[in-house]
Each structure stands twice: as C-alpha cells, then as structure tokens.
Design a protein around this motif. Structure first.
Motif, PDB file in Angstrom:
ATOM      1  N   GLY A  30       2.604  10.206 -11.483  1.00  0.00           N
ATOM      2  CA  GLY A  30       3.463   9.026 -11.532  1.00  0.00           C
ATOM      3  C   GLY A  30       3.490   8.268 -10.219  1.00  0.00           C
ATOM      4  N   ARG A  31       2.393   8.325  -9.499  1.00  0.00           N
ATOM      5  CA  ARG A  31       2.347   7.665  -8.191  1.00  0.00           C
ATOM      6  C   ARG A  31       1.738   6.270  -8.308  1.00  0.00           C
ATOM      7  N   ALA A  32       2.043   5.451  -7.330  1.00  0.00           N
ATOM      8  CA  ALA A  32       1.500   4.094  -7.280  1.00  0.00           C
ATOM      9  C   ALA A  32       0.085   4.120  -6.712  1.00  0.00           C
ATOM     10  N   ALA A  33      -0.621   3.042  -6.936  1.00  0.00           N
ATOM     11  CA  ALA A  33      -1.944   2.889  -6.335  1.00  0.00           C
ATOM     12  C   ALA A  33      -1.793   2.781  -4.823  1.00  0.00           C
ATOM     13  N   SER A  34      -2.813   3.186  -4.124  1.00  0.00           N
ATOM     14  CA  SER A  34      -2.813   3.083  -2.670  1.00  0.00           C
ATOM     15  C   SER A  34      -2.884   1.615  -2.253  1.00  0.00           C
ATOM     16  N   SER A  35      -2.170   1.284  -1.217  1.00  0.00           N
ATOM     17  CA  SER A  35      -2.219  -0.085  -0.691  1.00  0.00           C
ATOM     18  C   SER A  35      -3.171  -0.199   0.491  1.00  0.00           C
ATOM     19  N   THR A  36      -3.822   0.902   0.862  1.00  0.00           N
ATOM     20  CA  THR A  36      -4.687   0.850   2.043  1.00  0.00           C
ATOM     21  C   THR A  36      -5.872  -0.113   1.904  1.00  0.00           C
ATOM     22  N   PRO A  37      -6.502  -0.245   0.728  1.00  0.00           N
ATOM     23  CA  PRO A  37      -7.592  -1.226   0.656  1.00  0.00           C
ATOM     24  C   PRO A  37      -7.113  -2.651   0.954  1.00  0.00           C
ATOM     25  N   GLU A  38      -5.941  -3.014   0.428  1.00  0.00           N
ATOM     26  CA  GLU A  38      -5.409  -4.360   0.680  1.00  0.00           C
ATOM     27  C   GLU A  38      -5.048  -4.533   2.157  1.00  0.00           C
ATOM     28  N   GLN A  39      -4.510  -3.484   2.765  1.00  0.00           N
ATOM     29  CA  GLN A  39      -4.179  -3.551   4.185  1.00  0.00           C
ATOM     30  C   GLN A  39      -5.445  -3.734   5.026  1.00  0.00           C
ATOM     31  N   ALA A  40      -6.524  -3.047   4.638  1.00  0.00           N
ATOM     32  CA  ALA A  40      -7.791  -3.193   5.352  1.00  0.00           C
ATOM     33  C   ALA A  40      -8.313  -4.623   5.235  1.00  0.00           C
ATOM     34  N   VAL A  41      -8.252  -5.178   4.021  1.00  0.00           N
ATOM     35  CA  VAL A  41      -8.700  -6.557   3.819  1.00  0.00           C
ATOM     36  C   VAL A  41      -7.868  -7.508   4.674  1.00  0.00           C
ATOM     37  N   ASP A  42      -6.564  -7.303   4.707  1.00  0.00           N
ATOM     38  CA  ASP A  42      -5.688  -8.144   5.509  1.00  0.00           C
ATOM     39  C   ASP A  42      -6.095  -8.099   6.982  1.00  0.00           C
ATOM     40  N   ARG A  43      -6.325  -6.909   7.502  1.00  0.00           N
ATOM     41  CA  ARG A  43      -6.702  -6.774   8.916  1.00  0.00           C
ATOM     42  C   ARG A  43      -8.072  -7.362   9.202  1.00  0.00           C
ATOM     43  N   LEU A  44      -9.013  -7.143   8.279  1.00  0.00           N
ATOM     44  CA  LEU A  44     -10.345  -7.728   8.459  1.00  0.00           C
ATOM     45  C   LEU A  44     -10.289  -9.257   8.416  1.00  0.00           C
ATOM     46  N   ALA A  45      -9.517  -9.787   7.477  1.00  0.00           N
ATOM     47  CA  ALA A  45      -9.398 -11.250   7.364  1.00  0.00           C
ATOM     48  C   ALA A  45      -8.774 -11.841   8.629  1.00  0.00           C
ATOM     49  N   ARG A  46      -7.769 -11.187   9.158  1.00  0.00           N
ATOM     50  CA  ARG A  46      -7.137 -11.670  10.394  1.00  0.00           C
ATOM     51  C   ARG A  46      -8.121 -11.638  11.554  1.00  0.00           C
ATOM     52  N   ARG A  47      -8.862 -10.547  11.673  1.00  0.00           N
ATOM     53  CA  ARG A  47      -9.838 -10.422  12.768  1.00  0.00           C
ATOM     54  C   ARG A  47     -10.955 -11.447  12.654  1.00  0.00           C
ATOM     55  N   ALA A  48     -11.346 -11.754  11.419  1.00  0.00           N
ATOM     56  CA  ALA A  48     -12.418 -12.729  11.189  1.00  0.00           C
ATOM     57  C   ALA A  48     -11.891 -14.153  11.096  1.00  0.00           C
ATOM     58  N   ASP A  49     -10.582 -14.310  11.204  1.00  0.00           N
ATOM     59  CA  ASP A  49      -9.920 -15.609  11.092  1.00  0.00           C
ATOM     60  C   ASP A  49     -10.261 -16.293   9.766  1.00  0.00           C
ATOM     61  N   VAL A  50     -10.130 -15.512   8.685  1.00  0.00           N
ATOM     62  CA  VAL A  50     -10.381 -16.009   7.333  1.00  0.00           C
ATOM     63  C   VAL A  50      -9.039 -16.172   6.632  1.00  0.00           C
ATOM     64  N   ASN A  51      -8.813 -17.344   6.089  1.00  0.00           N
ATOM     65  CA  ASN A  51      -7.577 -17.628   5.371  1.00  0.00           C
ATOM     66  C   ASN A  51      -7.742 -17.230   3.906  1.00  0.00           C
ATOM     67  N   LEU A  52      -6.908 -16.309   3.451  1.00  0.00           N
ATOM     68  CA  LEU A  52      -6.974 -15.854   2.061  1.00  0.00           C
ATOM     69  C   LEU A  52      -6.011 -16.613   1.157  1.00  0.00           C
ATOM     70  N   GLY A  53      -5.343 -17.600   1.683  1.00  0.00           N
ATOM     71  CA  GLY A  53      -4.375 -18.364   0.907  1.00  0.00           C
ATOM     72  C   GLY A  53      -2.962 -17.961   1.275  1.00  0.00           C
ATOM     73  N   GLU A  54      -2.033 -18.318   0.403  1.00  0.00           N
ATOM     74  CA  GLU A  54      -0.614 -18.033   0.652  1.00  0.00           C
ATOM     75  C   GLU A  54      -0.015 -17.252  -0.500  1.00  0.00           C
ATOM     76  N   GLY A  55       1.012 -16.491  -0.211  1.00  0.00           N
ATOM     77  CA  GLY A  55       1.823 -15.830  -1.219  1.00  0.00           C
ATOM     78  C   GLY A  55       1.054 -14.976  -2.193  1.00  0.00           C
ATOM     79  N   GLU A  56       1.343 -15.184  -3.476  1.00  0.00           N
ATOM     80  CA  GLU A  56       0.741 -14.377  -4.537  1.00  0.00           C
ATOM     81  C   GLU A  56      -0.772 -14.511  -4.574  1.00  0.00           C
ATOM     82  N   GLN A  57      -1.266 -15.708  -4.293  1.00  0.00           N
ATOM     83  CA  GLN A  57      -2.709 -15.936  -4.288  1.00  0.00           C
ATOM     84  C   GLN A  57      -3.387 -15.057  -3.227  1.00  0.00           C
TER      85      GLN A  57
END
Length: 150
Positions: A30-57
């Motif tokens: 009954g556990r949730a999915a791991s959020s680590t892949p999304e956290q990695a994408v967030d950090r990579l996008a910030r380091r590469a200065d890539v805008n992934l959009g805002e909010g839910e998008q």
C-alpha cells in the motif's frame, strides 16, 4: 548490430519486469510510487536551465521524464551488459547479478550524485523496495538475452 538489438530488447523486457515488481510491491504494501525520478528530473532541469513549465504541467513533465529516465537506464544497463559479454556469455548466476548491479548502479548512482537520495541512509524496507525489482530486471533481462542468443 545484432548485439545492440539483443541488448535493447533484453533491457525492455527487464524494465517491464522491474515495473511489474515495483507495482506489485506498491499493491501489497500500500505504498506510494517513489518521487525520486521526478526529483532527479527537477534537479537536472534546473542545472541545465530548462523550463518545464508551471504548476501541474511542470509536475506532469517531471513524472513523464522520470519514467523515461527509467526506461533509458534499463536499456543502457542491458546494452552495456550485451557489449561486455558479446564474445562470451557468463553463467546465469553471474549474468543475473551483473545485470541487477548494472541496473541498480544506473538508477541509484545518478540519484545519489544529484543528492536526491543516499542509499547509506535507507531503512531495510527501502532496500527491499529497490533490490527486488532490480533483481526481477536482472533475471528477466538475462533470460531474454539468453533466449535470443540461442
């Protein structure tokens, strides 16, 4: 070229098994999915200065890109294995352990380097959640590769 194709197919099979094992673990515990892949994408996008959009998008893109990173890791681990063992396939226990280790290093190495996680601090339940699906990957990728190898 044949070695590359076999490696990619074995990686796809292994990744499917890893996903099934992970989802079954989520159902059983009954556990949730791991959020680590999304956290990695967030950090990579910030380091590469890539805008992934805002909010839910942006969150949806992180989730999708995180999943795609997983597929890339699965393909890359089996491709690496195929190239390293093209001349001589190791016996199944060695091959399964090698593929499992390559997949774990391929996923946890970058996550650790990005500061998303630190396996040294994981409780046993986190290790179970990580090792069992990667072992399913290793067994399935090895079997798929062996079947194609004749």
């Amino acid at each position: 070229m044949r070695t590359i194709v076999k490696g990619l197919i074995a990686g796809a099979a292994g990744t499917s098994a890893l996903n099934v094992a992970s989802y079954l673990d989520m159902v059983v515990r009954g556990r949730a999915a791991s959020s680590t892949p999304e956290q990695a994408v967030d950090r990579l996008a910030r380091r590469a200065d890539v805008n992934l959009g805002e909010g839910e998008q942006a969150e949806n893109r992180k989730q999708a890109l995180g999943a795609l990173l997983g597929y890339g890791t699965g393909a890359g681990a089996a491709l690496g294995y195929a190239l390293l063992t093209a001349r001589r396939r190791p016996p199944w226990p060695v091959g399964v352990v090698a593929l499992t280790a390559l997949a774990m290093l391929g996923s946890n190495g970058p996550l650790t380097a990005l500061g998303v996680t630190d396996p040294r601090e994981w409780p046993p339940s986190s290790w179970v959640s990580d090792v069992i699906p990667h072992l399913a990957y290793g067994i399935t990728a090895y079997a798929a590769y062996a079947v194609m190898d004749g």
